[in-house]
Write a protein that holds these residues in place. Structure first.
Motif, PDB file in Angstrom:
ATOM      1  N   ASP A 101      23.935  75.743  28.155  1.00 17.03           N
ATOM      2  CA  ASP A 101      23.720  74.955  29.360  1.00 17.03           C
ATOM      3  C   ASP A 101      24.523  75.603  30.479  1.00 17.03           C
ATOM      4  OD1 ASP A 101      22.071  73.041  28.198  1.00 17.03           O
ATOM      5  OD2 ASP A 101      23.745  71.762  27.614  1.00 17.03           O
ATOM      6  N   MET A 102      23.911  75.767  31.653  1.00 17.95           N
ATOM      7  CA  MET A 102      24.587  76.429  32.770  1.00 17.95           C
ATOM      8  C   MET A 102      24.521  75.556  34.010  1.00 17.95           C
ATOM      9  SD  MET A 102      23.343  80.401  32.442  1.00 17.95           S
ATOM     10  CE  MET A 102      22.329  80.860  31.033  1.00 17.95           C
ATOM     11  N   ARG A 103      25.621  75.533  34.739  1.00 18.82           N
ATOM     12  CA  ARG A 103      25.647  74.880  36.046  1.00 18.82           C
ATOM     13  C   ARG A 103      26.746  75.518  36.880  1.00 18.82           C
ATOM     14  NH1 ARG A 103      28.251  68.822  35.342  1.00 18.82           N
ATOM     15  NH2 ARG A 103      30.151  69.414  34.225  1.00 18.82           N
ATOM     16  N   VAL A 104      26.730  75.232  38.169  1.00 23.69           N
ATOM     17  CA  VAL A 104      27.717  75.806  39.084  1.00 23.69           C
ATOM     18  C   VAL A 104      28.727  74.729  39.450  1.00 23.69           C
ATOM     19  CG1 VAL A 104      28.101  76.838  41.345  1.00 23.69           C
ATOM     20  CG2 VAL A 104      26.107  77.502  39.985  1.00 23.69           C
ATOM     21  N   GLU A 105      30.001  75.043  39.252  1.00 22.41           N
ATOM     22  CA  GLU A 105      31.099  74.153  39.621  1.00 22.41           C
ATOM     23  C   GLU A 105      32.049  74.913  40.533  1.00 22.41           C
ATOM     24  OE1 GLU A 105      32.931  72.828  36.026  1.00 22.41           O
ATOM     25  OE2 GLU A 105      31.203  71.615  35.387  1.00 22.41           O
ATOM     26  N   LYS A 106      32.111  74.501  41.799  1.00 17.54           N
ATOM     27  CA  LYS A 106      32.974  75.159  42.783  1.00 17.54           C
ATOM     28  C   LYS A 106      32.688  76.653  42.860  1.00 17.54           C
ATOM     29  CE  LYS A 106      36.700  71.780  42.145  1.00 17.54           C
ATOM     30  NZ  LYS A 106      38.128  71.586  41.768  1.00 17.54           N
ATOM     31  N   ASP A 107      31.416  76.980  42.958  1.00 26.03           N
ATOM     32  CA  ASP A 107      30.938  78.364  43.092  1.00 26.03           C
ATOM     33  C   ASP A 107      31.167  79.208  41.845  1.00 26.03           C
ATOM     34  OD1 ASP A 107      30.003  77.940  45.669  1.00 26.03           O
ATOM     35  OD2 ASP A 107      31.935  78.481  46.573  1.00 26.03           O
ATOM     36  N   VAL A 108      31.535  78.570  40.724  1.00 27.09           N
ATOM     37  CA  VAL A 108      31.773  79.290  39.476  1.00 27.09           C
ATOM     38  C   VAL A 108      30.704  78.892  38.463  1.00 27.09           C
ATOM     39  CG1 VAL A 108      33.360  79.636  37.540  1.00 27.09           C
ATOM     40  CG2 VAL A 108      34.251  79.462  39.869  1.00 27.09           C
ATOM     41  N   LEU A 109      30.165  79.860  37.759  1.00 26.26           N
ATOM     42  CA  LEU A 109      29.172  79.590  36.733  1.00 26.26           C
ATOM     43  C   LEU A 109      29.870  79.013  35.507  1.00 26.26           C
ATOM     44  CD1 LEU A 109      26.211  79.795  35.802  1.00 26.26           C
ATOM     45  CD2 LEU A 109      26.746  82.082  34.939  1.00 26.26           C
ATOM     46  N   SER A 110      29.523  77.790  35.164  1.00 19.85           N
ATOM     47  CA  SER A 110      30.087  77.106  34.004  1.00 19.85           C
ATOM     48  C   SER A 110      29.040  77.075  32.897  1.00 19.85           C
ATOM     49  CB  SER A 110      30.501  75.679  34.387  1.00 19.85           C
ATOM     50  OG  SER A 110      30.946  74.963  33.249  1.00 19.85           O
ATOM     51  N   LEU A 111      29.459  77.382  31.688  1.00 19.56           N
ATOM     52  CA  LEU A 111      28.526  77.469  30.565  1.00 19.56           C
ATOM     53  C   LEU A 111      29.018  76.624  29.399  1.00 19.56           C
ATOM     54  CD1 LEU A 111      29.198  80.764  31.581  1.00 19.56           C
ATOM     55  CD2 LEU A 111      26.858  80.817  30.744  1.00 19.56           C
ATOM     56  N   ARG A 112      28.063  76.021  28.681  1.00 25.29           N
ATOM     57  CA  ARG A 112      28.408  75.187  27.528  1.00 25.29           C
ATOM     58  C   ARG A 112      27.481  75.520  26.369  1.00 25.29           C
ATOM     59  NH1 ARG A 112      27.765  70.378  29.692  1.00 25.29           N
ATOM     60  NH2 ARG A 112      25.625  70.103  28.965  1.00 25.29           N
ATOM     61  N   ASP A 113      28.071  75.718  25.191  1.00 20.92           N
ATOM     62  CA  ASP A 113      27.312  75.966  23.970  1.00 20.92           C
ATOM     63  C   ASP A 113      26.563  74.689  23.611  1.00 20.92           C
ATOM     64  OD1 ASP A 113      26.410  76.386  21.369  1.00 20.92           O
ATOM     65  OD2 ASP A 113      28.194  77.476  20.749  1.00 20.92           O
ATOM     66  N   THR A 114      25.239  74.747  23.517  1.00 17.84           N
ATOM     67  CA  THR A 114      24.459  73.546  23.239  1.00 17.84           C
ATOM     68  C   THR A 114      24.618  73.063  21.804  1.00 17.84           C
ATOM     69  OG1 THR A 114      22.493  74.838  22.656  1.00 17.84           O
ATOM     70  CG2 THR A 114      22.742  74.192  24.962  1.00 17.84           C
ATOM     71  N   VAL A 115      25.128  73.913  20.906  1.00 18.89           N
ATOM     72  CA  VAL A 115      25.303  73.536  19.506  1.00 18.89           C
ATOM     73  C   VAL A 115      26.683  72.939  19.260  1.00 18.89           C
ATOM     74  CG1 VAL A 115      25.339  74.369  17.122  1.00 18.89           C
ATOM     75  CG2 VAL A 115      23.658  75.279  18.740  1.00 18.89           C
ATOM     76  N   SER A 116      27.730  73.668  19.656  1.00 20.36           N
ATOM     77  CA  SER A 116      29.103  73.218  19.391  1.00 20.36           C
ATOM     78  C   SER A 116      29.670  72.365  20.511  1.00 20.36           C
ATOM     79  CB  SER A 116      30.014  74.428  19.172  1.00 20.36           C
ATOM     80  OG  SER A 116      30.170  75.166  20.379  1.00 20.36           O
ATOM     81  N   GLY A 117      29.098  72.461  21.712  1.00 19.02           N
ATOM     82  CA  GLY A 117      29.639  71.739  22.858  1.00 19.02           C
ATOM     83  C   GLY A 117      30.805  72.446  23.526  1.00 19.02           C
ATOM     84  N   GLU A 118      31.177  73.627  23.027  1.00 23.13           N
ATOM     85  CA  GLU A 118      32.291  74.367  23.631  1.00 23.13           C
ATOM     86  C   GLU A 118      31.948  74.782  25.054  1.00 23.13           C
ATOM     87  OE1 GLU A 118      35.123  76.805  20.798  1.00 23.13           O
ATOM     88  OE2 GLU A 118      33.038  77.394  20.451  1.00 23.13           O
ATOM     89  N   GLN A 119      32.957  74.738  25.915  1.00 19.28           N
ATOM     90  CA  GLN A 119      32.777  75.038  27.331  1.00 19.28           C
ATOM     91  C   GLN A 119      33.326  76.421  27.644  1.00 19.28           C
ATOM     92  OE1 GLN A 119      31.480  72.485  29.262  1.00 19.28           O
ATOM     93  NE2 GLN A 119      31.366  73.649  31.158  1.00 19.28           N
ATOM     94  N   PHE A 120      32.538  77.216  28.378  1.00 11.52           N
ATOM     95  CA  PHE A 120      32.982  78.508  28.870  1.00 11.52           C
ATOM     96  C   PHE A 120      32.942  78.440  30.387  1.00 11.52           C
ATOM     97  CE2 PHE A 120      30.088  79.120  25.203  1.00 11.52           C
ATOM     98  CZ  PHE A 120      31.013  79.484  24.244  1.00 11.52           C
ATOM     99  N   GLN A 121      34.063  78.748  31.031  1.00 10.20           N
ATOM    100  CA  GLN A 121      34.058  78.614  32.479  1.00 10.20           C
ATOM    101  C   GLN A 121      34.595  79.829  33.215  1.00 10.20           C
ATOM    102  OE1 GLN A 121      35.685  75.005  33.977  1.00 10.20           O
ATOM    103  NE2 GLN A 121      35.219  75.463  36.100  1.00 10.20           N
TER     104      GLN A 121
END
Length: 274
Positions: A204-224
């Motif tokens: 899952d991808m979205r932009v937070e404060k001009d930064v690409l934020s990513l989340r693993d759809t299986v584990s729910g882990e967040q990559f920012q």
């Protein structure tokens, strides 16, 4: 004249010319405006295909940060798989023998291609086309990334095409598309939390404060951000090392127990022979 036959006296060359005239033009002709034009000086491989040129990206953090964030997430998600290949700014050649038929995605991912070093990605030498492509919008690439490249990627069969725009040229920072059964792109809908889901990458991808934020759809882990990626990678490596150490310890205990059993069996055998 009988239907389906050529006029009397037509030669093989004329018949071949008629067949060629009815054949659709190659993709490199249809989508000529999407192609990459190498800028001298150009480096060529042994077959004469260019793989490096004098075009230097000078877009700054707006261009590099989202690519590095996604690349680091891919390394974490798929570091144990040798059949997932991903690359930055690599030439994608799609017509054998035509050295001009090349497009250069900012980032692409292929599931089913060996994770090995390449100068370029030649479709006739690889098992499949990329599954995912991302282009980061820049001042001079807007028209090509939004108008010219999507139809070419669709014609090639790229499953997902994503654009990232932190310059405010598009209606939203992320505009993702997924290929339909009809061979055209349909925009991926936005989720309730403002993210977009890549079924191909399981992110899952979205932009937070001009930064690409990513989340693993299986584990729910967040990559920012890169520091978080580094910490997560170190934790993953530590877990892997710990698991390996436990496995080695268990194997050593099993060997010791097996040796002890053999020793006891020998003692019993000697006692029985007395």
């Amino acid at each position: 004249m009988v239907q389906g036959t050529f006029p009397v006296g037509s030669t093989a060359l004329e018949r071949a010319a008629r067949r060629r005239s009815r054949a659709p033009p190659p993709l490199s002709v249809v989508h000529a405006q999407a192609l990459h034009q190498p800028v001298p000086p150009v480096e060529y491989d042994a077959e004469g295909y260019p793989f490096s040129d004098g075009h230097f990206e000078m877009e700054g953090d707006y261009h590099s940060h989202p690519l590095h964030s996604l690349f680091d997430a891919l390394r974490l998600l798929y570091e144990g798989r040798e059949d997932v290949y991903y690359a930055f700014d690599m030439g994608l050649f799609f017509e054998q023998g035509n050295r001009r038929a090349v497009v250069v995605p900012d980032l692409f991912v292929v599931f089913g291609a060996a994770k090995r070093s390449r100068n370029s990605y030649k479709l006739w030498e690889e098992p499949k086309v990329p599954d995912f492509v991302m282009e980061v919008i820049s001042e001079d690439s807007l028209k090509k990334d939004v108008e010219y490249k999507p139809p070419l990627y669709a014609a090639l069969g790229v499953t997902e095409y994503w654009t990232f725009d932190s310059l405010g040229r598009l209606p939203a920072p992320i505009v993702p598309w997924r290929l339909t059964a009809a061979g055209t792109y349909k925009q991926i809908p936005q989720g309730a939390d403002g993210s977009y889901r890549s079924e191909v990458l399981r992110l899952d991808m979205r932009v937070e404060k001009d930064v690409l934020s990513l989340r693993d759809t299986v584990s729910g882990e967040q990559f920012q951000d890169p520091p978080t990626m580094v910490r997560m990678r170190r934790r993953a490596e530590a877990r892997a090392n710990d698991a390996e150490a436990r496995a080695n310890d268990a194997e050593a205990r099993a060997d010791t127990a097996e040796a002890r059993v053999r020793e006891l069996e020998e003692l019993l055998q000697r006692s029985a022979n007395r």
